[in-house]
Design an enzyme around this catalytic site. Structure first.
Site, PDB file in Angstrom:
ATOM      1  N   ASN A   1    -104.406  45.481   8.468  1.00 39.85           N
ATOM      2  CA  ASN A   1    -105.244  44.318   8.762  1.00 39.85           C
ATOM      3  C   ASN A   1    -104.369  43.075   8.565  1.00 39.85           C
ATOM      4  OD1 ASN A   1    -107.108  42.269   8.835  1.00 39.85           O
ATOM      5  ND2 ASN A   1    -108.198  42.902   6.983  1.00 39.85           N
ATOM      6  N   TRP A   2    -103.932  42.500   9.685  1.00 38.42           N
ATOM      7  CA  TRP A   2    -103.027  41.342   9.575  1.00 38.42           C
ATOM      8  C   TRP A   2    -103.770  40.066   9.191  1.00 38.42           C
ATOM      9  CZ3 TRP A   2     -98.592  41.147  13.776  1.00 38.42           C
ATOM     10  CH2 TRP A   2     -97.711  42.220  13.560  1.00 38.42           C
ATOM     11  N   LYS A   3    -105.100  40.104   9.237  1.00 39.33           N
ATOM     12  CA  LYS A   3    -105.897  38.912   8.908  1.00 39.33           C
ATOM     13  C   LYS A   3    -105.428  37.737   9.761  1.00 39.33           C
ATOM     14  CE  LYS A   3    -106.737  40.909   4.406  1.00 39.33           C
ATOM     15  NZ  LYS A   3    -107.049  40.737   3.001  1.00 39.33           N
TER      16      LYS A   3
ATOM     17  N   HIS B   1    -115.768  42.793   6.807  1.00 37.17           N
ATOM     18  CA  HIS B   1    -114.761  42.597   5.760  1.00 37.17           C
ATOM     19  C   HIS B   1    -115.289  41.561   4.773  1.00 37.17           C
ATOM     20  CE1 HIS B   1    -111.086  41.447   3.732  1.00 37.17           C
ATOM     21  NE2 HIS B   1    -110.569  42.577   4.160  1.00 37.17           N
TER      22      HIS B   1
ATOM     23  N   GLU C   1    -113.965  39.136   3.418  1.00 35.13           N
ATOM     24  CA  GLU C   1    -113.589  37.745   3.736  1.00 35.13           C
ATOM     25  C   GLU C   1    -114.520  37.159   4.790  1.00 35.13           C
ATOM     26  OE1 GLU C   1    -109.455  38.596   4.437  1.00 35.13           O
ATOM     27  OE2 GLU C   1    -109.207  39.008   2.292  1.00 35.13           O
TER      28      GLU C   1
ATOM     29  N   GLU D   1    -113.625  48.586  -0.144  1.00 33.68           N
ATOM     30  CA  GLU D   1    -112.679  47.559  -0.560  1.00 33.68           C
ATOM     31  C   GLU D   1    -113.283  46.732  -1.694  1.00 33.68           C
ATOM     32  OE1 GLU D   1    -109.664  46.676   2.745  1.00 33.68           O
ATOM     33  OE2 GLU D   1    -111.324  45.291   2.943  1.00 33.68           O
TER      34      GLU D   1
ATOM     35  N   GLY E   1    -105.749  41.609  -2.226  1.00 32.72           N
ATOM     36  CA  GLY E   1    -104.731  40.570  -2.313  1.00 32.72           C
ATOM     37  C   GLY E   1    -104.382  40.163  -3.728  1.00 32.72           C
TER      38      GLY E   1
ATOM     39  N   SER F   1    -105.050  46.018  -2.247  1.00 33.03           N
ATOM     40  CA  SER F   1    -103.731  46.110  -2.882  1.00 33.03           C
ATOM     41  C   SER F   1    -103.113  47.509  -2.773  1.00 33.03           C
ATOM     42  CB  SER F   1    -103.797  45.658  -4.346  1.00 33.03           C
ATOM     43  OG  SER F   1    -104.146  44.284  -4.416  1.00 33.03           O
TER      44      SER F   1
ATOM     45  N   GLY G   1    -103.851  45.264   3.820  1.00 32.67           N
ATOM     46  CA  GLY G   1    -103.676  43.876   4.214  1.00 32.67           C
ATOM     47  C   GLY G   1    -102.217  43.459   4.114  1.00 32.67           C
ATOM     48  N   GLY G   2    -101.876  42.835   2.991  1.00 33.62           N
ATOM     49  CA  GLY G   2    -100.532  42.256   2.822  1.00 33.62           C
ATOM     50  C   GLY G   2     -99.398  43.206   3.166  1.00 33.62           C
TER      51      GLY G   2
HETATM   52  P1  PGA Z   1    -104.679  43.737   0.649  1.00 32.93           P
HETATM   53  O1  PGA Z   1    -105.904  43.519   1.640  1.00 32.93           O
HETATM   54  O2  PGA Z   1    -104.027  45.040   1.000  1.00 32.93           O
HETATM   55  O3  PGA Z   1    -103.768  42.540   0.902  1.00 32.93           O
HETATM   56  O4  PGA Z   1    -105.224  43.748  -0.741  1.00 32.93           O
HETATM   57  C1  PGA Z   1    -106.729  44.596   2.011  1.00 32.93           C
HETATM   58  C2  PGA Z   1    -107.780  44.139   2.993  1.00 32.93           C
HETATM   59  O5  PGA Z   1    -108.353  43.062   2.795  1.00 32.93           O
HETATM   60  O6  PGA Z   1    -108.045  44.820   3.988  1.00 32.93           O
END
Ligand code: PGA
Length: 251
Positions: free
Chosen positions: A12-14, A99, A101, A169, A175, A214, A235-236
């Protein structure tokens, strides 16, 4: 992991990436070609601006692509939104929905997520439906109830051919570098599995349940080995080909 479920590792590049980031996908394709075939489906969900050009590079390497959100309606007067058929037209096969976010930044509730999921399925996309508790909800012992409530309201009743995936999640793990204990992940994934089976029977037993929050090269092997963890939403660590490839290799 349950043998019958093909694991899914989804990046997930966000809100990250410009055309310069396409080089990272070419690098990932090279890493995948140089090693043994991955034991999982590999998916990247870039920002919508990159979906078509990224798919052009990813598809020949067997890397699938997806969106990060869609509107419940296929088209119309909805400035700034993207319909599920548009994602499919740009090459997407999946779409991340609900998600945390988006639930936080755009006040998305589970009923809206459910209608988006139905739209995605109607367009031939597989929705990855996200659920997870906040830190306060976990501290007050409410995590399983919160996740069960989100799951019940976010997953549509009918998802036929293209299937669904669920991503657990924990909001406080996204993050932050923090992760739940293996026992906590196992307990929550078992709860999600039971709820899916209770509602959908054998079909619920086949839904991939991804862990997100994470997930990194350093913890992927341990987390992906937990029962009912059928992959990850990353994500990251999905932004750099080397890190993402290390997670794929941990399956
Ligand atoms: P993260 O994000 O791996 O940076 O913790 C995961 C996500 O939000 O899908």
């Amino acid at each position: 992991m349950a043998d019958k479920i093909t694991p899914l590792i989804a990046g997930n590049w966000k809100m990250n990436g410009t055309s310069a980031s396409l080089a990272e996908i070419a690098r990932l394709a090279g890493l995948l070609a140089a090693g043994p075939p991955p034991r999982c489906t590999v998916l990247i969900c870039p920002p919508a601006t990159l979906l078509a050009p990224l798919t052009a590079i990813a598809a020949p390497a067997g890397i699938l692509t997806g969106g990060q959100d869609c509107h419940p309606r296929p088209s119309g007067a909805h400035t700034g939104d993207i319909g599920a058929p548009m994602l499919a037209d740009a090459g997407a096969r999946y779409v991340i929905l609900g998600h945390s976010e988006r639930r936080a930044d755009h006040a998305e509730g589970s009923e809206l997520v459910c209608s988006k999921a139905a739209a995605a399925i109607g367009a031939g996309l597989t929705p990855i439906i996200c659920v997870g508790e906040t830190e306060a909800e976990r501290r007050s012992g409410d995590a399983e109830r919160v996740v069960a409530t989100q799951l019940a309201a976010s997953v549509p009743g009918d998802w036929g051919g293209c299937g669904i995936a669920v991503a657990y999640e924990p909001v406080w793990a996204i993050g932050t570098g923090l992760t739940p204990t293996a026992a906590d992940i196992a307990r929550m994934h078992a709860t999600i599995r039971q709820l899916l089976e209770a509602r959908f029977g054998a079909a619920g037993a086949g839904v991939p349940i991804l862990y997100g929050g994470s997930l990194k090269p350093g913890n992927a092997r341990d987390i992906l080995a937990i029962e009912n963890v059928n992959g990850g939403l990353v994500g990251g660590a999905s932004l750099l080909a080397n890190d993402f490839h290390a997670i794929i290799s941990a399956v």
